[in-house]
Design a protein around this motif. Structure first.
Motif, PDB file in Angstrom:
ATOM      1  N   ASP A  73      24.448  14.480 -13.465  1.00  0.00           N
ATOM      2  CA  ASP A  73      25.333  15.605 -12.664  1.00  0.00           C
ATOM      3  C   ASP A  73      26.700  15.020 -12.473  1.00  0.00           C
ATOM      4  N   ARG A  77      29.279  16.316 -10.949  1.00  0.00           N
ATOM      5  CA  ARG A  77      29.245  17.133  -9.847  1.00  0.00           C
ATOM      6  C   ARG A  77      30.336  16.627  -8.618  1.00  0.00           C
ATOM      7  N   ASP A 137      25.266  24.759 -13.257  1.00  0.00           N
ATOM      8  CA  ASP A 137      25.532  23.806 -14.333  1.00  0.00           C
ATOM      9  C   ASP A 137      26.413  24.587 -15.483  1.00  0.00           C
ATOM     10  N   ASP A 190      29.583  20.326 -14.388  1.00  0.00           N
ATOM     11  CA  ASP A 190      28.356  20.580 -13.073  1.00  0.00           C
ATOM     12  C   ASP A 190      29.086  21.074 -11.908  1.00  0.00           C
TER      13      ASP A 190
END
Length: 781
Positions: free
Chosen positions: A81, A83, A187, A193
């Motif tokens: 991820d 993120r 996503d 992400d």
């Protein structure tokens, strides 16, 4: 008889009490049943549900951020991820408006479930839109996952869980926090992400800078980021159509006017796709070094509870010294110069011109041995040997079987079918760069280019690679001699051959270095001798002080490599890294004070708690006077020696380089100190350049030293490495915000050594540039 009265018919009284009673029983039962279902869902009967602690701290993997010294996000470390969360106040209003208009127009009027939308969805079986609120969608993303479309019962249970969790989220968080969480969790595809990664990857900007049409495109991707993918080979037309639906919704609910809608719907997507994979983007080689640095730091710095930090999930913030603008200028300089240099190299190494291309001066059996060694060092060998347990014989045979592959070229990647052995030979023909730039006053590394393409060439030529340094080592000899003997740049020595007898300094045989073309005679000042890289003068200095003091000085200057104490080191026989050389030269620019290169200034956890703060490491190496005199000597290299092309000083054969030296003339007029270096057979080309607040080193060479230019005029450091330095510096000077110095180096107030040599003996052999460690010619055209 009297007549009887006719009886009136009795009025029938309808008794509704029974129906009313059953209605209320059914209604109450329905309410109780729904309540029971909701309670059962919250108890986890239909599947595990998060408790209040998980709701307070929903677990999401957070990528660790690499932040430049100018505050830019350089890259991230993540496993799955990519993120990085942003707060509600970092989201532009047009992005929030687009979301509400498209996904949940009554968002501020419900408590997690939109009753109107739900009734409409049931009445029309979802044909007029679904009923999932933003809160429900967030609940699904955080705690439930993809809805089961195969089973109606499971899908219903999942929907009930969404409702329960949506209500609990609404109780736990404000409306603004839910919107921020929703944008952060989604996503968007292509390693994007969360909204921050998405805005960086698709538009190369922060979320707060998104305009209306960009916000509309990203919100449109909430419907299906795989289907509505804007990349050219995916679905840009569908993505644009979906964006226009969002813009229409924004108009329908009066977030934008009709003129704005029509104008924006006519626009293209205007992508600025900036991938953030580990092998693409800015400063890839530096990031590879940083990956190792962080893993070592994590190993030695556990969390307070004893657990180890996770570089890929814990959301660390790593503040680096890299300046994103300088890094971009450095990479651009490499991209400008190297393709043209490579084209000339390929032109000179065609099979017709060189049957052993890309190698020179090797017999066929030597080439075969070199290729066998390359096989055993390859990733193919490792995988087949250790993962597939293949025999050596089978592995060697596999190198002769053509397979599909993607290979690097300066014009873009090429999909082809090729034998692995041929691809090895192809890659060995490439010249590689290594470049590092550092502020000598702080030790902060500002730019790091370890190669030309990390995806295809992972070997780092800044810190890992060590190559022969040639004449760039000579300033160490001069500095040691000035320090010990108090020599002046104006002192003269005879330009005649010298022989250092065997065993005088541990050398087993007599050593007699040569000048270019065997040109000798007269006297040379030290300044002129270094400017023209005269080997005999450097050898005489080595004979006066011996190799050990030079080695000791090199160690103090930050050279990590062990150096054999023999006189020939005077001409640059040691193998050193760009990293070591830049640190050493920075000491001269920093008035004799060595600063260990710094790459990371601090590390914070996801909450902003400082976990690491760097402590500068410095030491006094030379007096300010000796450092200044050494710098003054190297200024002569730029004014009258092999670096003079920086001044637009073009002597013989000036047309020779028009095709390979990009950006000439450079016309840099400010004070510059530097030194070129070229090693045996032109296998390595160097340029070390300095201004008061920036020291930059550049190396260029092939993977194998047997692949090189056949002529010094093309292969010398002034031709292969200096142009990268010049292009980089011109870009830095054009970017005035960088404040790269154009001033002269600061002169010590108590300078007692004479540095003005105008009245001293001139050089009778001016024009000789004997830059090679073996005495071969290195003519400065």
């Amino acid at each position: 008889m009297a007549k009887q009265k006719a009886k009136k018919p009795k009025t029938q009284v309808l008794d509704f009490s029974k129906h009313v009673r059953w209605f209320w029983i059914t209604f109450s039962g329905g309410v109780l049943l729904v309540t029971l279902i909701f309670l059962m869902a919250s108890w986890g009967v239909f599947g595990e549900m998060p408790d209040h602690t998980v709701l307070e701290n929903p677990r999401t993997n957070l990528a660790s951020e690499v932040i430049s010294s100018d505050g830019k996000l350089v890259s991230k470390f993540y496993f799955k991820d990519n993120r990085t969360p942003v707060g509600y106040n970092e989201l532009p209003q047009n992005l929030i408006d687009a979301l509400i208009a498209t996904e949940d127009v009554r968002y501020h009027d419900h408590a997690g479930i939109d009753a109107i939308g739900t009734i409409r969805a049931f009445a029309f079986l979802g044909k007029r839109g679904g009923a999932s609120t933003i809160s429900q969608q967030l609940a699904r993303q955080l705690f439930i996952g993809v809805r089961d479309k195969e089973s109606t019962t499971n899908a219903l249970f999942q929907k009930i869980k969404e409702w329960v969790l949506a209500i609990r989220l609404e109780r736990q968080y404000t409306k603004e926090e839910i919107i921020a969480m929703y944008f952060n969790i989604y996503d968007f595809g292509n390693n994007a992400d969360g909204i921050r990664s998405a805005s960086n990857i698709y538009f190369n900007k922060e979320p707060k800078d998104l305009d209306i049409k960009e916000s509309a495109m990203l919100v449109g991707m909430f419907k299906n980021s795989s289907l509505y993918n804007p990349r050219p080979h995916k679905n840009p037309v569908g993505t644009r159509n979906r964006r226009n639906v969002v813009l229409r919704q924004m108009f329908n609910y009066e977030f934008i006017d009709e003129k704005t809608k029509d104008s924006l719907q006519a626009r293209e997507l205007d992508l600025r796709y900036t991938p953030q994979s580990h092998r693409e983007g800015l400063a890839t080689y530096f990031r590879s070094y940083l990956d190792g640095f962080m893993k070592e730091w994590i190993k030695n710095n556990p969390k307070p509870d004893g657990e180890k930090y996770n570089l890929y999930n814990d959301g660390l913030k790593i503040y680096t010294t890299i300046d994103s603008r300088m890094q971009q200028h450095a990479e651009d300089a490499v991209q400008q110069h190297m393709p043209r240099l490579q084209a000339e190299f390929d032109n000179q190494n065609t099979p017709k011109r060189n049957p052993t291309a890309p190698f020179l001066d090797l017999e066929q059996d030597q080439i075969d041995a070199l290729m066998r060694t390359g096989m055993r060092r390859s990733e193919r060998w490792r995988k087949m040997k250790y993962d597939l347990k293949k025999s050596d014989e089978d592995i060697i045979k596999s190198f002769d079987k053509a397979v599909p592959m993607t290979i690097f070229s300066w014009k873009g990647e090429i999909d082809t079918i090729m034998k692995p052995i041929d691809s090895m030979r192809y890659y060995k023909s490439f010249l590689h760069p290594g470049m590092m730039s550092m502020d000598p006053k702080t030790g902060h590394v500002k730019a790091w280019v370890g190669g030309m393409n990390f995806k295809h060439f992972q070997y780092d030529h800044v810190k890992t690679g060590k190559r022969q340094v040639g004449s760039t080592f000579k300033p160490f000899v001069y500095a040691a001699a000035i320090d010990q003997l108090q020599l002046s740049p104006c002192d003269t020595l005879p330009n005649t051959q010298i022989t250092i007898e065997a065993n005088k300094y541990g050398n087993p045989e007599p050593w007699t270095p040569k000048n270019d073309g065997n040109k000798y005679g007269g006297f040379k000042t030290l300044k002129n001798a270094l400017a023209n890289s005269t080997n005999t003068i450097t050898a005489r200095l080595m004979d006066k002080i011996g190799p050990q003091p030079v080695i000791d000085l090199a160690k103090k200057l930050g050279v990590e490599q062990d150096i054999l104490a023999v006189p020939s080191i005077a001409l640059g026989t040691p193998d050193l890294s760009v990293y070591e050389m830049v640190a050493a030269y920075s000491t001269f620019a920093n008035k004799g004070v060595y600063n260990k290169p710094v790459m990371v200034t601090r590390i914070e956890d996801k909450n902003g708690t400082v976990l690491f703060q760097f402590v500068p490491e410095s030491r006094d190496v030379l007096s300010e006077e000796v450092a200044y005199v050494t710098v003054n000597l190297m200024q002569g290299v730029v004014e009258a020696g092999s670096g003079s092309r920086l001044r637009d000083r073009w002597r013989a054969n000036q047309d020779l380089y028009k095709e390979i030296i990009t950006g000439y003339p450079y016309e840099l007029t400010n004070p510059i100190a530097g030194k070129t270096g070229t090693t045996q057979n032109q296998s390595d080309g160097w340029f070390m350049g300095m201004v008061p607040n920036l020291v930059t080193g550049v190396w260029v060479g092939a993977e194998d030293r047997a692949a090189h230019f056949s002529r010094t005029s093309y292969g010398q450091g002034a031709s292969v490495a200096l142009p990268i330095w010049a292009l980089f510096m011109k870009a830095c000077y054009a970017d005035e915000a960088l404040n790269v110095s154009k001033d002269d180096f600061e002169r010590p107030t108590n300078l007692s050594i004479e540095v003005n040599c105008d009245e001293y003996v001139s050089n009778p052999n001016e024009g000789i540039d004997d830059d090679l460690d073996d005495g071969m010619d290195d003519i400065d055209f």
